[in-house]
Design an enzyme around this catalytic site. Structure first.
Site, PDB file in Angstrom:
ATOM      1  CB  SER A  23      -1.082  -0.253   1.249  1.00 21.50           C
ATOM      2  OG  SER A  23      -1.938   0.974   1.137  1.00 21.50           O
ATOM      3  N   GLY A  29      -4.523  -0.018   0.944  1.00 19.11           N
ATOM      4  CA  GLY A  29      -4.768  -0.159  -0.315  1.00 19.11           C
ATOM      5  C   GLY A  29      -5.695  -1.061  -0.782  1.00 19.11           C
ATOM      6  CG  ASP A  49       4.257  -4.057  -3.692  1.00 21.04           C
ATOM      7  OD1 ASP A  49       2.696  -3.898  -3.836  1.00 21.04           O
ATOM      8  OD2 ASP A  49       4.762  -3.282  -3.258  1.00 21.04           O
ATOM      9  CB  VAL A  76       4.351  -9.042 -11.529  1.00 18.77           C
ATOM     10  CG1 VAL A  76       3.214  -9.683 -12.619  1.00 18.77           C
ATOM     11  CG2 VAL A  76       4.622  -9.120  -9.989  1.00 18.77           C
ATOM     12  CG  ASN A 102      -4.819  -4.503  -6.135  1.00 16.66           C
ATOM     13  OD1 ASN A 102      -5.991  -4.136  -7.263  1.00 16.66           O
ATOM     14  ND2 ASN A 102      -3.685  -4.300  -5.769  1.00 16.66           N
ATOM     15  CE1 TYR A 167      -5.806   3.061 -14.573  1.00 19.47           C
ATOM     16  CE2 TYR A 167      -7.452   3.759 -15.118  1.00 19.47           C
ATOM     17  CZ  TYR A 167      -6.571   3.130 -14.217  1.00 19.47           C
ATOM     18  OH  TYR A 167      -7.177   2.364 -13.296  1.00 19.47           O
ATOM     19  CB  ILE A 200     -11.802   3.034  -4.833  1.00 25.19           C
ATOM     20  CG1 ILE A 200     -12.951   2.358  -5.595  1.00 25.19           C
ATOM     21  CG2 ILE A 200     -11.499   2.482  -3.403  1.00 25.19           C
ATOM     22  CD1 ILE A 200     -14.337   1.684  -4.748  1.00 25.19           C
ATOM     23  CB  THR A 202      -6.763   4.051  -2.330  1.00 17.93           C
ATOM     24  OG1 THR A 202      -6.452   4.284  -3.574  1.00 17.93           O
ATOM     25  CG2 THR A 202      -7.947   2.691  -2.877  1.00 17.93           C
ATOM     26  CG  MET A 204      -2.461   6.045  -6.078  1.00 13.85           C
ATOM     27  SD  MET A 204      -2.026   4.487  -7.881  1.00 13.85           S
ATOM     28  CE  MET A 204      -0.296   3.642  -7.154  1.00 13.85           C
TER      29      MET A 204
END
Length: 273
Positions: A23, A29, A49, A76, A102, A167, A200, A202, A204
């Protein structure tokens, strides 16, 4: 919604991988919340992560809930690194029942002819490429698992145009890839579903969105509020778990209704009419 405090062991003995499990900053997050709920329900969770410190914060929460977790760090978006990380996770888990993809970033804003090529490539590599990489390396283990579920986190930006070069298209591709996975692997017992977060809150988002933007997000939603990471995690938990055994190939918007409201009604709500 408040952090859940009651669990029912419905994933006891299951094994899960969650990417983007850290997060950014204070607060919770989506990856962190998803990993925490899976662990709270009894699953062993590998926390993948890019940042070890962020993932360690999630591990502490997993352990606080009485769960087992392992931090695996790396990129990743890089196919070779994704293979290594998946291998480390599987070695510790002893198999796999749930994969949650995610990871996501926002960049390459603005018009296509002015957006930097490197920014476009990075968004596509992170938002779509990570899902492809993880599925390629994790599906063989899922084929041997008991839960056999893939949950991909997309966005309502993949459902409605927002005037963003990369995006939205990258998130739309995740939605379609999820449907393709459901068809490809359904007869093998693997379910693939998608969660599309809307507005949402979060860490970020809080770091980049001003107060007026937050106000408008709430104003145009039929429910009149923003959601949080726990709302996304609850949806992911449902689609990963046994209660959704006959659901595959769906895209579930968790958005307070913003993808259903018409533009004129949203405009009136934003003005307070």
């Amino acid at each position: 919604m408040p952090r859940p405090t009651q669990f029912h062991d419905r994933l006891r003995g299951w094994r899960a991988i969650v990417t983007g499990a850290g997060s950014l900053g204070d607060g919770v997050g989506t990856g962190q919340a998803i990993a925490a709920l899976l662990a709270g329900e009894g699953a062993k969770v590998a926390l993948l992560d890019l940042d070890a410190e962020r993932a360690a914060t999630t591990l502490a929460l997993v352990q606080e809930l009485g769960g087992e977790g392992l931090v695996v760090t790396g990129n990743v978006a890089d196919p070779a690194d994704a293979a290594r990380m998946t291998g480390e996770a599987l070695a510790w888990l002893g198999g796999l029942d749930v994969l949650v993809n995610n990871i996501g970033i926002g960049a390459a804003a603005g018009q296509l002819h002015t957006a930097a090529e490197a920014d476009i490539e990075r968004v596509m590599a992170v938002n779509l490429g990570t899902v492809i990489n993880m599925c390629r390396h994790a599906i063989p283990a899922l084929l041997e698992g008991q839960g056999k579920a893939i949950v991909n986190i997309s966005s309502v930006a993949g459902m409605r145009a927002h005037g963003n070069t990369a995006y939205g298209p990258s998130k739309a591709a995740v939605i379609q890839l999820t449907a393709e996975l459901a068809v490809m692997y359904g007869r093998d017992g693997i379910r693939a579903n998608c969660v599309s977060p809307g507005h949402i809150v979060t860490p970020m988002v809080e770091a980049h969105l001003h107060d007026e933007g937050r106000r408008l997000r709430s104003a145009i939603a039929p429910l009149g509020a923003e959601g949080d990471a726990w709302d996304i995690a609850q949806a992911a938990l449902f689609l990963a778990g046994p209660e959704s055994r006959f659901i595959t190939g769906v895209n579930l918007p968790v958005d307070g209704g913003v993808t259903r409201i018409g533009p004129l009604a949203a405009y009136d709500m934003a003005r307070g009419d």
